[in-house]
Write a protein that holds these residues in place. Sequence first.
Motif, PDB file in Angstrom:
ATOM      1  N   GLY A 131       0.797  -1.278  -0.144  1.00  0.00           N
ATOM      2  CA  GLY A 131       0.031  -0.026   0.043  1.00  0.00           C
ATOM      3  C   GLY A 131       0.726   1.339  -0.034  1.00  0.00           C
ATOM      4  N   LEU A 132       2.071   1.131  -0.159  1.00  0.00           N
ATOM      5  CA  LEU A 132       3.071   2.263   0.036  1.00  0.00           C
ATOM      6  C   LEU A 132       3.912   1.980  -1.003  1.00  0.00           C
ATOM      7  CD1 LEU A 132       3.433   2.762   3.852  1.00  0.00           C
ATOM      8  CD2 LEU A 132       2.230   4.187   2.369  1.00  0.00           C
ATOM      9  N   VAL A 133       4.549   3.116  -1.596  1.00  0.00           N
ATOM     10  CA  VAL A 133       5.874   3.016  -2.481  1.00  0.00           C
ATOM     11  C   VAL A 133       6.781   4.066  -1.830  1.00  0.00           C
ATOM     12  CG1 VAL A 133       6.545   3.614  -4.942  1.00  0.00           C
ATOM     13  CG2 VAL A 133       4.044   2.950  -4.815  1.00  0.00           C
ATOM     14  N   ASP A 134       7.979   3.425  -1.754  1.00  0.00           N
ATOM     15  CA  ASP A 134       9.002   4.263  -1.201  1.00  0.00           C
ATOM     16  C   ASP A 134      10.075   4.892  -2.505  1.00  0.00           C
ATOM     17  OD1 ASP A 134      10.617   2.234  -2.231  1.00  0.00           O
ATOM     18  OD2 ASP A 134      10.972   1.373  -0.165  1.00  0.00           O
ATOM     19  N   GLU A 135      10.870   5.528  -2.380  1.00  0.00           N
ATOM     20  CA  GLU A 135      11.610   6.010  -3.498  1.00  0.00           C
ATOM     21  C   GLU A 135      12.498   4.896  -4.132  1.00  0.00           C
ATOM     22  OE1 GLU A 135      14.766   9.630  -4.560  1.00  0.00           O
ATOM     23  OE2 GLU A 135      13.734   9.712  -2.419  1.00  0.00           O
ATOM     24  N   GLU A 136      13.095   3.969  -3.436  1.00  0.00           N
ATOM     25  CA  GLU A 136      13.840   2.941  -3.922  1.00  0.00           C
ATOM     26  C   GLU A 136      12.991   2.251  -5.047  1.00  0.00           C
ATOM     27  OE1 GLU A 136      17.072   2.915  -4.451  1.00  0.00           O
ATOM     28  OE2 GLU A 136      16.748   4.703  -2.974  1.00  0.00           O
ATOM     29  N   THR A 137      11.711   1.968  -4.602  1.00  0.00           N
ATOM     30  CA  THR A 137      10.720   1.239  -5.681  1.00  0.00           C
ATOM     31  C   THR A 137      10.245   1.940  -6.836  1.00  0.00           C
ATOM     32  OG1 THR A 137       9.866   0.054  -3.696  1.00  0.00           O
ATOM     33  CG2 THR A 137       8.697   0.171  -5.659  1.00  0.00           C
ATOM     34  N   PHE A 138      10.301   3.322  -6.676  1.00  0.00           N
ATOM     35  CA  PHE A 138       9.966   4.396  -7.816  1.00  0.00           C
ATOM     36  C   PHE A 138      11.210   4.288  -8.825  1.00  0.00           C
ATOM     37  CE2 PHE A 138       8.147   8.467  -9.293  1.00  0.00           C
ATOM     38  CZ  PHE A 138       6.973   8.047  -9.103  1.00  0.00           C
ATOM     39  N   LYS A 139      12.369   4.204  -8.203  1.00  0.00           N
ATOM     40  CA  LYS A 139      13.645   4.352  -9.166  1.00  0.00           C
ATOM     41  C   LYS A 139      13.717   3.085  -9.801  1.00  0.00           C
ATOM     42  CE  LYS A 139      16.378   7.678  -6.297  1.00  0.00           C
ATOM     43  NZ  LYS A 139      17.488   7.739  -5.419  1.00  0.00           N
ATOM     44  N   LEU A 140      13.323   1.754  -9.183  1.00  0.00           N
ATOM     45  CA  LEU A 140      13.327   0.550  -9.899  1.00  0.00           C
ATOM     46  C   LEU A 140      12.357   0.550 -10.784  1.00  0.00           C
ATOM     47  CD1 LEU A 140      14.491  -2.459  -9.784  1.00  0.00           C
ATOM     48  CD2 LEU A 140      12.549  -3.208  -7.979  1.00  0.00           C
ATOM     49  N   ILE A 141      11.207   0.968 -10.469  1.00  0.00           N
ATOM     50  CA  ILE A 141      10.198   0.905 -11.905  1.00  0.00           C
ATOM     51  C   ILE A 141      10.845   1.663 -13.048  1.00  0.00           C
ATOM     52  CG2 ILE A 141       7.777   1.754 -12.555  1.00  0.00           C
ATOM     53  CD1 ILE A 141       6.946   1.095  -9.592  1.00  0.00           C
ATOM     54  N   TYR A 142      11.334   2.875 -12.811  1.00  0.00           N
ATOM     55  CA  TYR A 142      11.720   3.547 -14.019  1.00  0.00           C
ATOM     56  C   TYR A 142      12.998   2.917 -14.646  1.00  0.00           C
ATOM     57  CZ  TYR A 142       8.559   7.478 -13.910  1.00  0.00           C
ATOM     58  OH  TYR A 142       7.314   8.084 -14.194  1.00  0.00           O
ATOM     59  N   SER A 143      13.767   2.498 -13.762  1.00  0.00           N
ATOM     60  CA  SER A 143      14.999   1.903 -14.171  1.00  0.00           C
ATOM     61  C   SER A 143      14.782   0.706 -15.189  1.00  0.00           C
ATOM     62  CB  SER A 143      16.033   1.476 -13.168  1.00  0.00           C
ATOM     63  OG  SER A 143      15.385   0.362 -12.505  1.00  0.00           O
ATOM     64  N   GLN A 144      13.492   0.002 -14.742  1.00  0.00           N
ATOM     65  CA  GLN A 144      13.248  -1.254 -15.793  1.00  0.00           C
ATOM     66  C   GLN A 144      12.491  -0.859 -16.923  1.00  0.00           C
ATOM     67  OE1 GLN A 144      10.404  -3.193 -13.036  1.00  0.00           O
ATOM     68  NE2 GLN A 144      12.077  -4.274 -11.862  1.00  0.00           N
ATOM     69  N   PHE A 145      11.739   0.399 -17.024  1.00  0.00           N
ATOM     70  CA  PHE A 145      11.316   1.088 -18.054  1.00  0.00           C
ATOM     71  C   PHE A 145      12.023   1.563 -18.813  1.00  0.00           C
ATOM     72  CE2 PHE A 145       8.254   3.819 -20.307  1.00  0.00           C
ATOM     73  CZ  PHE A 145       7.398   2.922 -20.805  1.00  0.00           C
ATOM     74  N   PHE A 146      13.267   2.308 -18.452  1.00  0.00           N
ATOM     75  CA  PHE A 146      14.158   2.908 -19.409  1.00  0.00           C
ATOM     76  C   PHE A 146      15.782   2.176 -18.990  1.00  0.00           C
ATOM     77  CE2 PHE A 146      11.021   6.020 -18.509  1.00  0.00           C
ATOM     78  CZ  PHE A 146      10.704   6.405 -19.990  1.00  0.00           C
ATOM     79  N   PRO A 147      15.558   0.781 -19.462  1.00  0.00           N
ATOM     80  CA  PRO A 147      17.133   0.159 -19.239  1.00  0.00           C
ATOM     81  C   PRO A 147      18.495   0.691 -19.760  1.00  0.00           C
ATOM     82  CG  PRO A 147      15.831  -1.210 -20.669  1.00  0.00           C
ATOM     83  CD  PRO A 147      15.047   0.100 -20.128  1.00  0.00           C
ATOM     84  N   GLN A 148      18.438   1.416 -20.867  1.00  0.00           N
ATOM     85  CA  GLN A 148      19.496   1.759 -21.435  1.00  0.00           C
ATOM     86  C   GLN A 148      19.789   3.443 -20.992  1.00  0.00           C
ATOM     87  OE1 GLN A 148      19.684   1.132 -25.623  1.00  0.00           O
ATOM     88  NE2 GLN A 148      18.205  -0.379 -25.561  1.00  0.00           N
ATOM     89  N   GLY A 149      18.983   3.893 -19.972  1.00  0.00           N
ATOM     90  CA  GLY A 149      19.346   5.384 -19.454  1.00  0.00           C
ATOM     91  C   GLY A 149      19.523   5.051 -18.248  1.00  0.00           C
ATOM     92  N   ASP A 150      19.659   6.468 -17.449  1.00  0.00           N
ATOM     93  CA  ASP A 150      19.822   6.350 -15.969  1.00  0.00           C
ATOM     94  C   ASP A 150      18.428   7.259 -15.590  1.00  0.00           C
ATOM     95  OD1 ASP A 150      20.356   6.802 -13.373  1.00  0.00           O
ATOM     96  OD2 ASP A 150      22.304   7.751 -13.520  1.00  0.00           O
ATOM     97  N   ALA A 151      17.714   6.625 -14.743  1.00  0.00           N
ATOM     98  CA  ALA A 151      16.369   7.251 -14.514  1.00  0.00           C
ATOM     99  C   ALA A 151      16.451   7.618 -13.143  1.00  0.00           C
ATOM    100  CB  ALA A 151      15.281   6.514 -14.689  1.00  0.00           C
ATOM    101  N   THR A 152      17.603   7.434 -12.356  1.00  0.00           N
ATOM    102  CA  THR A 152      17.526   7.603 -10.975  1.00  0.00           C
ATOM    103  C   THR A 152      17.088   9.108 -10.429  1.00  0.00           C
ATOM    104  OG1 THR A 152      19.390   6.210 -10.620  1.00  0.00           O
ATOM    105  CG2 THR A 152      19.175   7.768  -8.965  1.00  0.00           C
ATOM    106  N   MET A 153      17.920  10.211 -11.127  1.00  0.00           N
ATOM    107  CA  MET A 153      17.293  11.614 -10.746  1.00  0.00           C
ATOM    108  C   MET A 153      15.948  11.985 -11.153  1.00  0.00           C
ATOM    109  SD  MET A 153      19.687  12.538  -8.876  1.00  0.00           S
ATOM    110  CE  MET A 153      18.946  14.229  -8.537  1.00  0.00           C
ATOM    111  N   TYR A 154      15.696  11.507 -12.485  1.00  0.00           N
ATOM    112  CA  TYR A 154      14.136  11.782 -12.849  1.00  0.00           C
ATOM    113  C   TYR A 154      13.116  11.221 -11.859  1.00  0.00           C
ATOM    114  CZ  TYR A 154       9.837  12.320 -15.503  1.00  0.00           C
ATOM    115  OH  TYR A 154       8.719  12.794 -15.803  1.00  0.00           O
TER     116      TYR A 154
END
Length: 230
Positions: free
Chosen positions: A81-104
Motif C-alpha cells: 500500500g506504499l511506494v518508497d523512493e527506491e521502488t519508484f526508481k526501480l520501476i523507472y530503471s526497468q522501463f528505461f534500461p538503457q538510460g539512468d532514470a535515478t534523478m528523474y
Amino acid sequence: MGIQGMELCAIAVVIVLFVAVLKQFGILEPMSMEDSSDSDLELSTVRHQPEGLEQLQAVTKFTKKELQSLYRGFKNECPSGLVDEETFKLIYSQFFPQGDATMYAHFLFNAFDQERSGAIRFEDFVIGLSILLRGTVHEKLKWAFNLYDINKDGYITKEEMLAIMKSIYDMMGRYTYPMLRDDAPIEHVERFFQKMDRNHDGVVTIDEFLETCQKDENIMRSMQLFENVI
C-alpha cells in the motif's frame, strides 16, 4: 522518443513518461467487468489502508469505479500500500534500461510525496494522477511548477531547471536520433528562461510560469492529451 522543444513542453514530457510507465506496469488498464462492481476497496491484504472511496471521490475527479480499478493496479504493484523512493526508481530503471532514470524518478517521487514522508500512499498517487489527467490547465501547471521548484521556495532557478532537464536527458537521451549534444540541456534551460523570466531577474515565479504557459499553444494542447486514458 524525441525530446526536442522540452524547454516549453516539459509538462507534456512529465505526463507522457508517467502515463507510459503506469500503463507498462498495469496500473492504468481498461476497466474489466470485475471493475464495474460497486464493492468497496479491498483493504485486508495491505498494511497501509487508504481513505474510503467517498473521501477520494471528493478530492479527485475520478468515479468510484475508476478508483476501484486504479486501486487494483496499485495494489498489484505495491502490495504494502506504499511506494518508497527506491521502488519508484526501480520501476523507472526497468522501463528505461538503457538510460539512468535515478534523478528523474527522485524528482517525480518528491512531487507526489507532498508530505515528505518518504513514501507515496495510494491517496498521494491518485490525487496527483487526478491533477495530471483530469485537472484544469491551472492545476496541471501548478503541479509542474512544484516539480521544477526543487527546494520549494516558490521560485524556479536555472540550476533547478537544469537539474530537471539533465535528469530527463539522462533517462531518454540514448533513445533520440540524432544523438543529443552534451550542452543541449543548457541550451534548453536558456531558452526556457528567455521565454519564462519576464522581468529578467534570474528566477521564474509561479505567476510568470502560468502566464507564459497559458499563452503557448503547444503547451495548451499538451494539457488535453491524456484526459481519457482511463
